[in-house]
Scaffold this active site. Sequence first.
Site, PDB file in Angstrom:
ATOM      1  N   ASP A   1     -20.286 -35.842 -14.653  1.00 13.48           N
ATOM      2  CA  ASP A   1     -19.166 -36.602 -14.068  1.00 13.48           C
ATOM      3  C   ASP A   1     -17.946 -35.999 -14.928  1.00 13.48           C
ATOM      4  OD1 ASP A   1     -18.554 -38.588 -11.986  1.00 13.48           O
ATOM      5  OD2 ASP A   1     -17.505 -39.307 -13.269  1.00 13.48           O
TER       6      ASP A   1
ATOM      7  N   HIS B   1     -13.881 -28.368 -20.602  1.00 17.05           N
ATOM      8  CA  HIS B   1     -14.274 -29.610 -20.836  1.00 17.05           C
ATOM      9  C   HIS B   1     -15.700 -29.447 -20.640  1.00 17.05           C
ATOM     10  CE1 HIS B   1     -13.397 -28.926 -16.664  1.00 17.05           C
ATOM     11  NE2 HIS B   1     -13.927 -30.116 -16.370  1.00 17.05           N
TER      12      HIS B   1
ATOM     13  N   LYS C   1     -12.918 -18.958 -18.518  1.00 15.59           N
ATOM     14  CA  LYS C   1     -12.684 -20.396 -18.251  1.00 15.59           C
ATOM     15  C   LYS C   1     -14.020 -21.137 -18.848  1.00 15.59           C
ATOM     16  CE  LYS C   1     -13.246 -24.312 -15.070  1.00 15.59           C
ATOM     17  NZ  LYS C   1     -13.774 -24.766 -14.120  1.00 15.59           N
TER      18      LYS C   1
ATOM     19  N   THR D   1     -26.163 -32.256  -9.123  1.00  9.15           N
ATOM     20  CA  THR D   1     -24.895 -32.269  -8.650  1.00  9.15           C
ATOM     21  C   THR D   1     -24.906 -31.738  -7.069  1.00  9.15           C
ATOM     22  OG1 THR D   1     -22.555 -31.509  -8.664  1.00  9.15           O
ATOM     23  CG2 THR D   1     -24.345 -30.000  -9.634  1.00  9.15           C
TER      24      THR D   1
HETATM   25  P1  ITT Z   1     -21.465 -34.460  -8.016  1.00 12.61           P
HETATM   26  O1  ITT Z   1     -20.736 -36.199  -8.200  1.00 12.61           O
HETATM   27  O2  ITT Z   1     -22.161 -34.233  -6.902  1.00 12.61           O
HETATM   28  O3  ITT Z   1     -21.352 -33.765  -9.321  1.00 12.61           O
HETATM   29  P2  ITT Z   1     -18.518 -34.304  -7.360  1.00 12.61           P
HETATM   30  O4  ITT Z   1     -17.522 -33.213  -6.819  1.00 12.61           O
HETATM   31  O5  ITT Z   1     -18.460 -35.623  -6.656  1.00 12.61           O
HETATM   32  O6  ITT Z   1     -19.811 -33.660  -7.574  1.00 12.61           O
HETATM   33  P3  ITT Z   1     -17.396 -35.842  -9.721  1.00 12.61           P
HETATM   34  O7  ITT Z   1     -17.540 -36.973  -9.283  1.00 12.61           O
HETATM   35  O8  ITT Z   1     -17.725 -35.734 -11.154  1.00 12.61           O
HETATM   36  O9  ITT Z   1     -18.045 -34.550  -8.781  1.00 12.61           O
HETATM   37  O10 ITT Z   1     -15.983 -35.255  -9.366  1.00 12.61           O
HETATM   38  C1  ITT Z   1     -15.149 -34.622 -10.307  1.00 12.61           C
HETATM   39  C2  ITT Z   1     -14.110 -33.844  -9.457  1.00 12.61           C
HETATM   40  O11 ITT Z   1     -13.281 -33.413 -10.460  1.00 12.61           O
HETATM   41  C3  ITT Z   1     -14.530 -32.531  -8.864  1.00 12.61           C
HETATM   42  O12 ITT Z   1     -14.711 -32.823  -7.322  1.00 12.61           O
HETATM   43  C4  ITT Z   1     -13.672 -31.542  -9.194  1.00 12.61           C
HETATM   44  O13 ITT Z   1     -12.753 -31.093  -8.180  1.00 12.61           O
HETATM   45  C5  ITT Z   1     -12.730 -31.847 -10.234  1.00 12.61           C
HETATM   46  N1  ITT Z   1     -13.247 -31.358 -11.371  1.00 12.61           N
HETATM   47  C6  ITT Z   1     -14.179 -31.524 -12.311  1.00 12.61           C
HETATM   48  N2  ITT Z   1     -14.417 -30.366 -13.149  1.00 12.61           N
HETATM   49  C7  ITT Z   1     -13.637 -29.374 -12.581  1.00 12.61           C
HETATM   50  C8  ITT Z   1     -13.294 -28.062 -13.136  1.00 12.61           C
HETATM   51  O14 ITT Z   1     -13.753 -27.550 -14.225  1.00 12.61           O
HETATM   52  N3  ITT Z   1     -12.375 -27.506 -12.407  1.00 12.61           N
HETATM   53  C9  ITT Z   1     -11.518 -27.986 -11.497  1.00 12.61           C
HETATM   54  N4  ITT Z   1     -11.900 -29.190 -10.974  1.00 12.61           N
HETATM   55  C10 ITT Z   1     -12.822 -30.082 -11.447  1.00 12.61           C
END
Ligand code: ITT
Length: 200
Positions: A73, A188, A183, A13
């Site tokens: 993701d 999730h 948290k 990530t």
């Molecule tokens: P990577 O792909 O490099 O892992 P990303 O930020 O682009 O990073 P995602 O495509 O999975 O990751 O996007 C998920 C988004 O959803 C992420 O940018 C977060 O802002 C939000 N998100 C996921 N889990 C979260 C959490 O525990 N708390 C708050 N926001 C979350």
Amino acid sequence: MFKQKINKLLIGTNNRGKLREIRSLLPKSIKIYSTSGFNLKSPVENGKTFEENSLIKSKYFSKKTGLMCLADDSGLEIDILNKNPGIYSARWGGKYGDFGKAIKRVYNSLNKKDKNWKNKKIKAKFICALSISYLNKKITCVVGKVEGYISNEPKGKNGFGYDPIFIPLKKRKTFGEMKPSQKYKMDHRYQAFKKIRKFL
Ligand code: ITT
């Protein structure tokens, strides 16, 4: 079936909030690598589901480094917004990952959908698909969820992303107001982690 315990793992990530949380969930016996050590960009996430995008990431980062990779993701689904932002959660933050902007877009969308939304419980869930791959081979892919609702205004400075606007069921505080340790034990990602424990 993959039977060995994993002793070293790349966390695939480029999101620092996720990295912090995943590090704290992994057993200390595992040697952890992060993408920053390899100076790697993210792959194009063109899957249609959280699972597909998670596997795109774990396979991509594993092939780039030769290490077994765990990728996440995740995103926020809001029922009355037809489950948006969903797999587009990061993209709602724009090119620079500005979560002030993503949160504004959530509130604008809710205002458009229903002027009276603040007097209702707006149901939402965070979803996380965790996958482990070695080169092009999937070892596992699981999904975890936490249900809750959207806060009438952003609250709290902890966490990352949409944490200031999400209140889990049976709680009064947003994830942004909670201590990280609280948290991490209910979200999730934790629910997904419980399903891959046997590999770790
Ligand atoms: P990577 O792909 O490099 O892992 P990303 O930020 O682009 O990073 P995602 O495509 O999975 O990751 O996007 C998920 C988004 O959803 C992420 O940018 C977060 O802002 C939000 N998100 C996921 N889990 C979260 C959490 O525990 N708390 C708050 N926001 C979350």
